[in-house]
Design an enzyme around this catalytic site. Structure first.
Site, PDB file in Angstrom:
ATOM      1  N   TYR A  12       0.827  -1.224   0.000  1.00 20.28           N
ATOM      2  CA  TYR A  12       0.000   0.000   0.000  1.00 20.28           C
ATOM      3  C   TYR A  12       0.860   1.273   0.000  1.00 20.28           C
ATOM      4  O   TYR A  12       0.803   2.070  -0.946  1.00 20.28           O
ATOM      5  CB  TYR A  12      -0.923  -0.060   1.228  1.00 20.28           C
ATOM      6  N   ILE A  13       1.668   1.455   1.015  1.00 19.03           N
ATOM      7  CA  ILE A  13       2.443   2.705   1.082  1.00 19.03           C
ATOM      8  C   ILE A  13       3.573   2.670   0.051  1.00 19.03           C
ATOM      9  O   ILE A  13       3.850   3.660  -0.621  1.00 19.03           O
ATOM     10  CB  ILE A  13       2.968   2.959   2.516  1.00 19.03           C
ATOM     11  N   ILE A  53      13.610 -10.299   0.755  1.00 16.97           N
ATOM     12  CA  ILE A  53      14.793  -9.655   1.354  1.00 16.97           C
ATOM     13  C   ILE A  53      15.551 -10.611   2.288  1.00 16.97           C
ATOM     14  O   ILE A  53      16.690 -10.334   2.653  1.00 16.97           O
ATOM     15  CB  ILE A  53      14.457  -8.347   2.114  1.00 16.97           C
ATOM     16  N   TYR A 142       4.193  -6.026  16.662  1.00 10.30           N
ATOM     17  CA  TYR A 142       4.516  -5.312  15.413  1.00 10.30           C
ATOM     18  C   TYR A 142       5.386  -4.089  15.715  1.00 10.30           C
ATOM     19  O   TYR A 142       6.455  -3.901  15.109  1.00 10.30           O
ATOM     20  CB  TYR A 142       3.207  -4.903  14.717  1.00 10.30           C
ATOM     21  N   ASN A 171      -1.418   7.201  11.245  1.00 12.17           N
ATOM     22  CA  ASN A 171      -2.357   6.317  10.533  1.00 12.17           C
ATOM     23  C   ASN A 171      -2.441   6.638   9.039  1.00 12.17           C
ATOM     24  O   ASN A 171      -3.116   7.575   8.642  1.00 12.17           O
ATOM     25  CB  ASN A 171      -3.736   6.376  11.191  1.00 12.17           C
ATOM     26  N   ASP A 286      -4.631  -1.478  21.783  1.00 12.75           N
ATOM     27  CA  ASP A 286      -4.913  -0.184  21.145  1.00 12.75           C
ATOM     28  C   ASP A 286      -4.673   0.964  22.125  1.00 12.75           C
ATOM     29  O   ASP A 286      -5.340   1.046  23.156  1.00 12.75           O
ATOM     30  CB  ASP A 286      -6.390  -0.114  20.718  1.00 12.75           C
TER      31      ASP A 286
HETATM   32  N1  UFG Z   1     -11.219   0.543  14.801  1.00  9.51           N
HETATM   33  C1  UFG Z   1     -12.557   0.306  15.050  1.00  9.51           C
HETATM   34  N2  UFG Z   1     -13.185  -0.599  14.264  1.00  9.51           N
HETATM   35  C2  UFG Z   1     -12.566  -1.286  13.268  1.00  9.51           C
HETATM   36  C3  UFG Z   1     -11.192  -1.035  13.026  1.00  9.51           C
HETATM   37  C4  UFG Z   1     -10.539  -0.114  13.821  1.00  9.51           C
HETATM   38  O1  UFG Z   1     -13.158   0.880  15.959  1.00  9.51           O
HETATM   39  O2  UFG Z   1     -13.218  -2.103  12.612  1.00  9.51           O
HETATM   40  C5  UFG Z   1     -10.521   1.545  15.627  1.00  9.51           C
HETATM   41  C6  UFG Z   1      -9.295   0.985  16.321  1.00  9.51           C
HETATM   42  O3  UFG Z   1      -9.662   0.381  17.532  1.00  9.51           O
HETATM   43  C7  UFG Z   1      -8.442   2.240  16.461  1.00  9.51           C
HETATM   44  C8  UFG Z   1      -8.822   3.073  15.232  1.00  9.51           C
HETATM   45  O4  UFG Z   1     -10.055   2.564  14.800  1.00  9.51           O
HETATM   46  O5  UFG Z   1      -8.810   2.936  17.599  1.00  9.51           O
HETATM   47  C9  UFG Z   1      -7.811   2.962  14.094  1.00  9.51           C
HETATM   48  O6  UFG Z   1      -7.583   1.586  13.849  1.00  9.51           O
HETATM   49  P1  UFG Z   1      -6.746   1.037  12.592  1.00  9.51           P
HETATM   50  O7  UFG Z   1      -6.783  -0.449  12.669  1.00  9.51           O
HETATM   51  O8  UFG Z   1      -7.240   1.679  11.348  1.00  9.51           O
HETATM   52  O9  UFG Z   1      -5.294   1.588  12.851  1.00  9.51           O
HETATM   53  P2  UFG Z   1      -4.368   1.442  14.149  1.00  9.51           P
HETATM   54  O10 UFG Z   1      -4.340   2.779  14.829  1.00  9.51           O
HETATM   55  O11 UFG Z   1      -4.729   0.294  14.986  1.00  9.51           O
HETATM   56  O12 UFG Z   1      -2.983   1.054  13.502  1.00  9.51           O
HETATM   57  C10 UFG Z   1      -2.369   1.803  12.500  1.00  9.51           C
HETATM   58  C11 UFG Z   1      -1.564   0.892  11.604  1.00  9.51           C
HETATM   59  C12 UFG Z   1      -0.461   0.236  12.352  1.00  9.51           C
HETATM   60  C13 UFG Z   1       0.361   1.262  13.037  1.00  9.51           C
HETATM   61  C14 UFG Z   1      -0.494   2.183  13.856  1.00  9.51           C
HETATM   62  C15 UFG Z   1       0.321   3.294  14.389  1.00  9.51           C
HETATM   63  O13 UFG Z   1      -2.394  -0.112  11.080  1.00  9.51           O
HETATM   64  O14 UFG Z   1       0.339  -0.476  11.458  1.00  9.51           O
HETATM   65  O15 UFG Z   1      -1.535   2.737  13.059  1.00  9.51           O
HETATM   66  O16 UFG Z   1      -0.475   4.220  15.018  1.00  9.51           O
HETATM   67  F1  UFG Z   1       1.229   0.657  13.841  1.00  9.51           F
END
Ligand code: UFG
Length: 329
Positions: A12-13, A53, A142, A171, A286
């Site tokens: 993706y990125i 890699i 991770y 994010n 989280d």
């Molecule tokens: N969330 C929900 N419902 C969902 C999915 C996520 O409520 O179905 C919430 C999560 O609990 C979190 C927020 O939405 O509070 C964002 O969640 P994401 O899964 O979109 O992203 P994350 O913050 O968990 O993680 C992302 C990247 C990671 C990275 C992190 C760093 O996926 O790889 O940001 O902040 F490490």
């Protein structure tokens, strides 16, 4: 002209970074094992080598064929939940994989590397906004593997002729304005793509993980940053090292904190769809709130955000999801 190797350029990125590099007239070579990336995401103007890699023979052969000046390294597993269930898979790919890559770099006299790191290195922050000097206490495996690589880079840069920049993304979201590439994971866990899948009826409802956080509306707060803005930071980071910059670490975030409910509301406005929600308990690991200070990247790299307002993020991502309801497949 300089040649840049993008490892993980089918992800993706990575695919967005390749696109920006090519727009900036760079010669780009992509290496990817296609374990989580997609061949269709690889830019037609980049040379592609399929390989891993962790395979030093593959890397040495590539470095024989291509004269590489700098490496941008995105090749990693990035599912937080999976990393908790299968930590050794993450150490093997993310940490050992980078060790092999660094060894090949040293042997082939490649000096510069830009590393794809994460806000997950901080864990639950003590102060907001988060500066690069904040304590690093990852709450998931991770983040721990990314921090391990940051440390490996630090020691390797002291011992060998290597300079690195670690970019700690908050994010990542959104899609290229062409909507030819965008966010696609075989198992989607991220908030914005899941919401947009619900908007195009590829999902019935969206779970809200945690409604009892100590935040404005009880849901977790994140700093959402457009993938094209992230991509541009990589170009600036390569220039920075080539111009004599020393090894360094930068946060990359938008500096604005939005709650899960705020994202859902904004998505309803952009898509004109009602998005059904179900309230669920918190997801393990989280953090309550993550907001970056990106002042250092602005000051030193001259980085600026052009696309990271939530409307542009959501509308670019929505365009991608509407045109590609099944991702790249
Ligand atoms: N969330 C929900 N419902 C969902 C999915 C996520 O409520 O179905 C919430 C999560 O609990 C979190 C927020 O939405 O509070 C964002 O969640 P994401 O899964 O979109 O992203 P994350 O913050 O968990 O993680 C992302 C990247 C990671 C990275 C992190 C760093 O996926 O790889 O940001 O902040 F490490």
């Amino acid at each position: 002209m300089s040649n840049i190797l993008v490892v993980g350029g089918a992800g993706y990125i990575g695919s967005h970074a390749v696109r920006e590099l090519i727009k900036n007239n760079k010669n780009v070579v992509v290496a990817d094992n296609l374990s989580t990336g997609f061949e269709k995401a690889i830019n037609k103007n980049a040379k592609f080598y399929k390989g891993d890699i962790k395979d030093k023979n593959f890397l040495n052969a590539l470095f024989k064929m291509e004269k590489i000046d700098a490496i941008i390294h995105f090749a990693a597993f990035s599912q937080v939940g999976e990393s908790m269930l299968n930590p050794l898979k993450y150490y093997n790919n993310n940490v050992h994989g980078t060790e092999v890559l660094l060894k090949a770099m040293v042997e082939n006299n490649i000096e510069f590397i830009i590393f794809s790191s994460t806000a997950a290195v901080y864990g639950e922050p003590e102060t907001i906004p988060i500066l690069e000097t904040a304590p690093t206490n990852p709450t998931n495996c991770y983040g721990a593997t990314k921090l391990a690589v940051e440390n490996m880079l630090k020691w390797a840069s002291i011992a060998y002729n290597i300079k690195f920049v670690s970019l700690r993304y908050f994010n990542a979201c959104g899609a290229d304005s062409s909507a030819e590439i965008g966010e696609a994971h075989s198992l989607e866990t991220h908030l914005i793509p899941l919401i947009l899948k619900a908007a195009i009826n590829k999902k019935e409802y969206i779970n809200i993980f945690g409604t009892d956080y100590n935040t404005k509306d009880g849901t977790a707060i994140r700093d959402y940053i457009h993938v094209t803005d992230l991509a541009q930071a990589h170009i600036l980071a390569v220039e920075y090292l080539k111009n004599g910059g020393h090894s360094n670490i930068f946060n990359l975030g938008g500096g604005v904190g939005l709650s899960v409910r705020e994202i859902i509301k904004a998505a309803q406005n952009i898509t004109n769809c009602i998005i059904p929600v179900k309230e669920k308990p918190r997801r393990k690991g989280d953090p309550r709130i993550l907001i970056a200070s990106s002042e250092k990247a602005k000051r030193i790299l001259n980085w600026n955000q052009q696309y990271s307002d939530i409307k542009t993020i959501l509308s670019s991502a929505f365009k991608w999801h509407k045109l590609h309801p099944n991702g790249y497949s």
